[in-house]
Design a protein around this motif. Structure first.
Motif, PDB file in Angstrom:
ATOM      1  N   ASP A 114       3.489   5.791  -3.076  1.00 50.36           N
ATOM      2  CA  ASP A 114       4.665   6.377  -3.729  1.00 50.36           C
ATOM      3  C   ASP A 114       4.390   6.576  -5.214  1.00 50.36           C
ATOM      4  OD1 ASP A 114       6.070   6.254  -1.330  1.00 50.36           O
ATOM      5  OD2 ASP A 114       7.127   4.398  -1.859  1.00 50.36           O
ATOM      6  N   CYS A 115       3.780   5.579  -5.836  1.00 46.44           N
ATOM      7  CA  CYS A 115       3.481   5.662  -7.265  1.00 46.44           C
ATOM      8  C   CYS A 115       2.542   6.824  -7.558  1.00 46.44           C
ATOM      9  CB  CYS A 115       2.861   4.353  -7.750  1.00 46.44           C
ATOM     10  SG  CYS A 115       3.954   2.923  -7.662  1.00 46.44           S
ATOM     11  N   LYS A 116       1.503   6.950  -6.748  1.00 43.68           N
ATOM     12  CA  LYS A 116       0.553   8.044  -6.967  1.00 43.68           C
ATOM     13  C   LYS A 116       1.220   9.395  -6.769  1.00 43.68           C
ATOM     14  CE  LYS A 116      -4.030   9.810  -5.970  1.00 43.68           C
ATOM     15  NZ  LYS A 116      -5.364   9.507  -5.424  1.00 43.68           N
ATOM     16  N   ALA A 117       2.069   9.500  -5.758  1.00 42.00           N
ATOM     17  CA  ALA A 117       2.748  10.771  -5.482  1.00 42.00           C
ATOM     18  C   ALA A 117       3.639  11.203  -6.646  1.00 42.00           C
ATOM     19  CB  ALA A 117       3.571  10.656  -4.203  1.00 42.00           C
ATOM     20  N   LEU A 118       4.157  10.231  -7.382  1.00 43.22           N
ATOM     21  CA  LEU A 118       5.020  10.539  -8.521  1.00 43.22           C
ATOM     22  C   LEU A 118       4.237  10.771  -9.808  1.00 43.22           C
ATOM     23  CD1 LEU A 118       7.939   8.081  -7.766  1.00 43.22           C
ATOM     24  CD2 LEU A 118       8.030  10.574  -7.695  1.00 43.22           C
ATOM     25  N   GLY A 119       2.924  10.592  -9.768  1.00 45.15           N
ATOM     26  CA  GLY A 119       2.090  10.991 -10.894  1.00 45.15           C
ATOM     27  C   GLY A 119       1.812   9.938 -11.940  1.00 45.15           C
ATOM     28  N   VAL A 120       1.853   8.656 -11.571  1.00 45.49           N
ATOM     29  CA  VAL A 120       1.623   7.598 -12.555  1.00 45.49           C
ATOM     30  C   VAL A 120       0.192   7.613 -13.067  1.00 45.49           C
ATOM     31  CG1 VAL A 120       3.409   6.109 -11.561  1.00 45.49           C
ATOM     32  CG2 VAL A 120       1.031   5.873 -10.795  1.00 45.49           C
ATOM     33  N   ASP A 121       0.001   6.942 -14.189  1.00 47.37           N
ATOM     34  CA  ASP A 121      -1.316   6.839 -14.800  1.00 47.37           C
ATOM     35  C   ASP A 121      -2.108   5.637 -14.304  1.00 47.37           C
ATOM     36  OD1 ASP A 121      -1.177   9.054 -16.941  1.00 47.37           O
ATOM     37  OD2 ASP A 121       0.688   7.936 -17.230  1.00 47.37           O
ATOM     38  N   GLY A 122      -1.454   4.763 -13.574  1.00 48.24           N
ATOM     39  CA  GLY A 122      -2.120   3.588 -13.032  1.00 48.24           C
ATOM     40  C   GLY A 122      -1.120   2.746 -12.267  1.00 48.24           C
TER      41      GLY A 122
ATOM     42  N   ASP B  32      -6.476   0.041  -3.750  1.00 54.32           N
ATOM     43  CA  ASP B  32      -7.477   0.847  -4.440  1.00 54.32           C
ATOM     44  C   ASP B  32      -7.993   1.965  -3.536  1.00 54.32           C
ATOM     45  OD1 ASP B  32      -9.255   1.467  -6.588  1.00 54.32           O
ATOM     46  OD2 ASP B  32     -10.852   0.370  -5.556  1.00 54.32           O
ATOM     47  N   ARG B  33      -8.262   1.643  -2.285  1.00 60.09           N
ATOM     48  CA  ARG B  33      -8.751   2.654  -1.349  1.00 60.09           C
ATOM     49  C   ARG B  33      -7.694   3.718  -1.065  1.00 60.09           C
ATOM     50  NH1 ARG B  33     -11.706  -1.562   2.894  1.00 60.09           N
ATOM     51  NH2 ARG B  33     -13.644  -1.812   1.677  1.00 60.09           N
ATOM     52  N   ALA B  34      -6.436   3.310  -1.099  1.00 60.94           N
ATOM     53  CA  ALA B  34      -5.362   4.244  -0.775  1.00 60.94           C
ATOM     54  C   ALA B  34      -5.057   5.215  -1.902  1.00 60.94           C
ATOM     55  CB  ALA B  34      -4.089   3.469  -0.414  1.00 60.94           C
ATOM     56  N   VAL B  35      -5.220   4.779  -3.181  1.00 57.84           N
ATOM     57  CA  VAL B  35      -4.751   5.633  -4.279  1.00 57.84           C
ATOM     58  C   VAL B  35      -5.811   5.948  -5.328  1.00 57.84           C
ATOM     59  CG1 VAL B  35      -2.385   4.851  -3.975  1.00 57.84           C
ATOM     60  CG2 VAL B  35      -3.847   3.684  -5.643  1.00 57.84           C
ATOM     61  N   ASP B  36      -6.872   5.126  -5.460  1.00 60.75           N
ATOM     62  CA  ASP B  36      -7.948   5.380  -6.415  1.00 60.75           C
ATOM     63  C   ASP B  36      -7.401   5.688  -7.815  1.00 60.75           C
ATOM     64  OD1 ASP B  36     -10.509   5.695  -7.412  1.00 60.75           O
ATOM     65  OD2 ASP B  36     -10.659   7.799  -6.802  1.00 60.75           O
ATOM     66  N   LEU B  37      -6.653   4.734  -8.360  1.00 63.45           N
ATOM     67  CA  LEU B  37      -6.077   4.850  -9.701  1.00 63.45           C
ATOM     68  C   LEU B  37      -6.499   3.657 -10.548  1.00 63.45           C
ATOM     69  CD1 LEU B  37      -2.388   5.872  -8.844  1.00 63.45           C
ATOM     70  CD2 LEU B  37      -4.071   7.301 -10.049  1.00 63.45           C
TER      71      LEU B  37
ATOM     72  N   VAL C 121       0.835  -1.202   0.000  1.00 59.90           N
ATOM     73  CA  VAL C 121       0.000   0.000   0.000  1.00 59.90           C
ATOM     74  C   VAL C 121       0.873   1.257   0.000  1.00 59.90           C
ATOM     75  CG1 VAL C 121      -1.656   1.340   1.362  1.00 59.90           C
ATOM     76  CG2 VAL C 121      -1.997  -1.122   1.044  1.00 59.90           C
ATOM     77  N   GLU C 122       1.919   1.255   0.804  1.00 61.17           N
ATOM     78  CA  GLU C 122       2.814   2.420   0.829  1.00 61.17           C
ATOM     79  C   GLU C 122       3.510   2.606  -0.515  1.00 61.17           C
ATOM     80  OE1 GLU C 122       2.933   4.697   3.294  1.00 61.17           O
ATOM     81  OE2 GLU C 122       1.260   3.472   4.043  1.00 61.17           O
ATOM     82  N   THR C 123       3.873   1.519  -1.164  1.00 64.36           N
ATOM     83  CA  THR C 123       4.481   1.610  -2.491  1.00 64.36           C
ATOM     84  C   THR C 123       3.484   2.165  -3.501  1.00 64.36           C
ATOM     85  OG1 THR C 123       5.922  -0.266  -1.969  1.00 64.36           O
ATOM     86  CG2 THR C 123       5.697   0.311  -4.282  1.00 64.36           C
ATOM     87  N   ALA C 124       2.230   1.755  -3.397  1.00 70.38           N
ATOM     88  CA  ALA C 124       1.191   2.318  -4.267  1.00 70.38           C
ATOM     89  C   ALA C 124       1.061   3.827  -4.044  1.00 70.38           C
ATOM     90  CB  ALA C 124      -0.140   1.616  -4.021  1.00 70.38           C
TER      91      ALA C 124
END
Length: 328
Positions: free
Chosen positions: A98-106, A139-144, A93-96
């Motif tokens: 990190d991904c969202k914070a860096l602006g990934v598309d999914g 999914d709940r953590a990042v909604d991507l 979840v924390e890695t997810a």
């Protein structure tokens, strides 16, 4: 505009230096090989930190750094999704995040690792929550948008992917699942693809084993890809899929039979798949060496020689033959 699941994603490898530290300059150059190719960019994308990129042997900090570099070099030119796998659900979840914070598309999600209960002995149809709960937490953590990497050791015909009932359960319960990587052999692929087509919303059928792309295009069960085969055979793969897009079957068959099928079928040994990806990519001159972090083994010299011959038969650029010998 193509959706996340309807693109041709490459499962991006990770080059190392001689001490098995991430070779950042080599990685930047390798990412640009895809990002600067306008033809690939029309429908392409990058999956950073997949299985082929050795996410199982990386720290959280390394995953974040690799993704940072990829975003710097390619985002804006190509959509980027990123792997989130970690040993615990908490770190996943924390890695997810990190991904969202860096602006990934999914994000690209993979089943848990560890005890036999959640790996080799997992009954996915009987206990889908083993992975489903972890996907829901991300999914709940990042909604991507989510693309899956379904590997669960299921029995044939679904081996080595996830069986049908578990697949449909996950897709129905997590609406952000937009693409399903087709990790299956042909019969399993057909059954899973038909199941996905029967859902009440689109979940993209994303081809993985390029040794079967010709058949998959013929059946229409093909929306996009998430495949390591792009790492070494980008140019003829584009030619082949473009011919299919143009409904030029004669041209598609000619490209397939010109040596592309032979190359892809040799690489597609499931027990040597990722080793051969990296070896072929090294032989193309796109990364500095073929070595992976232990416990992944070195390629055998006969594998190197065979892949070199298959690449040259396709008239692809390769490194000098004298550079292809490795120490035993």
């Amino acid at each position: 505009m193509l959706t996340v699941g309807h693109r041709r994603y490459v499962a991006v490898l990770l080059p190392y230096d001689r001490s098995f530290k991430i070779d950042e300059q080599a990685f930047r150059s390798y990412v640009r090989y895809f990002a600067d190719d306008k033809r690939f960019a029309r429908e392409g994308g990058l999956c950073i930190n997949p299985e082929a990129g050795e996410i199982f042997y990386m720290t959280r900090e390394e995953k974040r750094r690799v993704l940072e570099i990829a975003m710097e070099e390619a985002h804006g030119k190509l959509p980027i999704i990123a792997g989130t796998w970690a040993l615990t659900t908490e770190e996943t979840v924390e890695t997810a995040k990190d991904c969202k914070a860096l602006g990934v598309d999914g994000i690209f999600v993979t089943p848990p690792g560890g005890a036999q209960d959640v790996t080799s002995c997992w009954d996915a149809d009987g206990y889908p929550e083993i992975w489903l709960d972890q996907i829901i937490a991300q999914d709940r953590a990042v909604d991507l948008p989510i693309v899956t990497h379904p590997v669960g050791g299921a029995k044939p015909p679904f081996f080595p992917g996830l069986p049908l009932n578990a697949t449909l359960r996950i897709c129905r319960e997590v609406k952000n699942v937009v693409g399903w990587k087709m990790t299956y052999t042909y019969e399993g692929f057909r059954l899973i693809a038909k199941g996905l087509r029967g859902l009440d919303r689109p979940v993209a059928v994303m081809g993985a084993l390029a040794s079967r792309f010709h058949e998959y295009r013929a059946t229409g069960m093909f929306d996009g890809t998430l495949s390591g085969f792009w790492t070494f055979a980008k140019e003829p793969m584009l030619d082949h899929l473009d011919a299919w897009d143009a409904r030029d079957l004669e041209k598609a068959c000619a490209i397939w039979d010109s040596g592309l099928s032979d190359l892809q079928e040799y690489i597609a040994d499931m027990g040597r798949l990722h080793i051969r990806y990296k070896t072929a990519t090294w032989l193309r001159g796109l990364i500095p060496n073929p070595f992976m972090r232990a416990p992944m083994p070195k390629p055998k010299q006969d594998e190197i020689d065979t892949i070199y011959r298959l690449l040259t038969n396709l008239k692809l650029d390769v490194i000098d033959l004298k550079e292809t010998r490795i120490a035993a």
